[in-house]
Write a protein that holds these residues in place. Structure first.
Motif, mmCIF file in Angstrom:
data_model
loop_
_atom_site.group_PDB
_atom_site.id
_atom_site.type_symbol
_atom_site.label_atom_id
_atom_site.label_comp_id
_atom_site.label_asym_id
_atom_site.label_seq_id
_atom_site.Cartn_x
_atom_site.Cartn_y
_atom_site.Cartn_z
ATOM 1 N N TYR A 1 -25.121 -10.589 -0.366
ATOM 2 C CA TYR A 1 -26.431 -10.880 -0.698
ATOM 3 C C TYR A 1 -26.552 -12.271 -1.643
ATOM 4 O O TYR A 1 -25.413 -12.438 -2.007
ATOM 5 N N SER B 1 -31.733 -11.790 -1.059
ATOM 6 C CA SER B 1 -31.765 -11.692 0.089
ATOM 7 C C SER B 1 -30.166 -11.436 0.618
ATOM 8 O O SER B 1 -29.298 -11.651 -0.028
ATOM 9 N N PRO C 1 -31.329 -3.691 4.154
ATOM 10 C CA PRO C 1 -32.814 -3.366 4.350
ATOM 11 C C PRO C 1 -33.401 -3.384 2.993
ATOM 12 O O PRO C 1 -34.732 -3.478 2.537
ATOM 13 N N HIS C 2 -32.650 -2.957 2.039
ATOM 14 C CA HIS C 2 -33.092 -2.489 0.769
ATOM 15 C C HIS C 2 -31.902 -2.646 -0.313
ATOM 16 O O HIS C 2 -30.749 -2.573 -0.015
ATOM 17 N N PHE C 3 -32.651 -2.948 -1.716
ATOM 18 C CA PHE C 3 -31.327 -3.184 -2.679
ATOM 19 C C PHE C 3 -31.886 -2.442 -3.900
ATOM 20 O O PHE C 3 -33.144 -2.519 -3.962
ATOM 21 N N THR C 4 -31.129 -1.988 -4.677
ATOM 22 C CA THR C 4 -31.389 -1.636 -6.224
ATOM 23 C C THR C 4 -30.833 -2.572 -7.058
ATOM 24 O O THR C 4 -29.360 -2.751 -7.194
ATOM 25 N N GLU D 1 -36.281 -1.651 -7.429
ATOM 26 C CA GLU D 1 -36.279 -1.214 -6.177
ATOM 27 C C GLU D 1 -36.691 -2.175 -5.385
ATOM 28 O O GLU D 1 -37.862 -2.290 -5.219
ATOM 29 N N VAL D 2 -35.941 -2.851 -4.313
ATOM 30 C CA VAL D 2 -36.278 -3.782 -3.492
ATOM 31 C C VAL D 2 -36.353 -3.386 -2.018
ATOM 32 O O VAL D 2 -35.178 -3.266 -1.422
ATOM 33 N N ARG D 3 -37.568 -3.130 -1.542
ATOM 34 C CA ARG D 3 -37.646 -2.826 -0.034
ATOM 35 C C ARG D 3 -38.658 -3.600 0.712
ATOM 36 O O ARG D 3 -39.773 -3.641 0.250
ATOM 37 N N GLY D 4 -38.265 -4.118 1.792
ATOM 38 C CA GLY D 4 -39.189 -4.806 2.565
ATOM 39 C C GLY D 4 -39.685 -6.159 2.185
ATOM 40 O O GLY D 4 -40.599 -6.517 2.609
ATOM 41 N N THR D 5 -39.130 -6.803 1.148
ATOM 42 C CA THR D 5 -39.485 -7.914 0.684
ATOM 43 C C THR D 5 -37.990 -8.560 0.063
ATOM 44 O O THR D 5 -37.051 -7.978 -0.139
ATOM 45 N N THR D 6 -38.126 -9.765 -0.615
ATOM 46 C CA THR D 6 -36.871 -10.188 -1.035
ATOM 47 C C THR D 6 -37.416 -10.667 -2.761
ATOM 48 O O THR D 6 -36.301 -11.078 -3.368
#
Length: 142
Positions: free
Chosen positions: A61, A85, A89-92, A112-117
């Protein structure tokens, strides 16, 4: 009088015979095998991989974070903006806000990062802030 069998035996003191060479060969093979196993498994071990970008398991990433503070008296609010990025598909993402001069932790926020950067938001910070300002850094990515 010794028999023929006794005269052909190499029983001199200090000689290990054929077993001594075999033990040394086994020891060498075990050491070489352990080194080979370490070399093969090294890319899969966390923290032991190549020194490229940050690793998340087997995924890489790229992340950046910035912050801005608004303080008055003994209280302050920090606005955090960041991007991440990578292959997941997702990061914390956990961000620490530090006093730039003393490196004292002023605030911590997890996103919480989901569906976006992009990620961001505000968090209260301990004040007063030093004259050098603040510093934000990503302390953990899961």
């Amino acid at each position: 009088m010794p028999t023929h069998e006794w005269t052909l035996a190499d029983d001199r003191p200090g000689m290990g015979g054929p077993r001594k060479g075999r033990k040394a060969l086994i020891a060498v093979l075990v050491i070489v095998g352990a080194i080979a196993l370490f070399v093969v498994l090294r890319p899969f071990a966390p923290g032991l991989g190549e020194q490229g970008g940050p690793k998340l398991g087997h995924r890489t990433y790229n992340a950046k974070v910035g912050c801005q503070v608004d303080s008055s008296g003994d209280s302050g609010t920090v606005t955090i903006d960041g991007t991440i990025s990578g292959d997941a598909p997702h990061f914390t993402v956990t961000v620490e806000v530090l006093d730039a001069a003393t490196k004292q932790r002023l605030a911590v926020r997890t996103f919480e990062v989901r569906g976006t950067t992009k990620f961001g938001g505000t968090t209260p910070a301990q004040a007063p802030l030093g004259p050098a300002g603040i510093e934000c850094r990503i302390s953990k990515v899961v």
